[in-house]
Design a protein around this motif. Structure first.
Motif: not given
Length: 151
Positions: A149-150, A146-147
């Motif tokens: 993708e951020q 997720q990180d």
């Protein structure tokens, strides 16, 4: 006869990461066999430090390994080439241009940290039973992905 490419296509193809994996038996697709997430491909490979590129690929391996675990196990790493034991992976980072760090705990709950130069990188992923007092296993790979993708 070979296909004609523009200079831009040739430069782009040279910069694209290459990977391959062959397995003895049918298994779930491995990171080498899957397309890279957008968060990894947004920044050109030529602009990444060796540490950043190693960090991103390790995230893909960790997430893939966790996807194959049941609810009674979570990821840990064993230390290759030594007798220092194993570590539950609870965090991971990099310090450009060449350092990768792992944060976690040993099976007895002691705090651990592994710092490696990218040229010495050796990671053995292992499955450990989750802690008895926690209802769900920790999944660091999904949080790391997720990180990516951020960014």
């Amino acid at each position: 006869m070979s296909e004609i490419k523009t200079t831009a296509e040739a430069i782009e193809n040279a910069a694209l990461p290459k990977s391959r994996a062959v397995h003895l038996s049918n298994c779930a697709p491995t990171p080498e066999q899957q397309p890279l997430p957008k968060g990894v491909t947004d920044k050109p490979l030529s602009e990444k430090s060796p540490a950043e590129w190693a960090y991103e690929r390790l995230i893909l391996y960790i997430k893939n390994f966790e996807e194959q675990l049941d609810n009674n196990h979570e990821i840990a790493m064993g230390f290759t080439g030594g007798t220092t034991g194993i570590m539950r992976i609870e965090g991971m980072g990099f310090y450009a241009p060449d350092i990768i760090s792992f944060y976690g705990s040993d099976p007895e709950g002691g705090r651990t940290q592994q710092i490696q130069h990218v040229t010495q990188l050796n990671v053995l992923l292992r499955a450990l039973p989750k802690k008895v007092d926690q209802p769900e296993p920790n999944r660091i790979g999904f949080r790391l992905a997720q990180d990516l993708e951020q960014d």
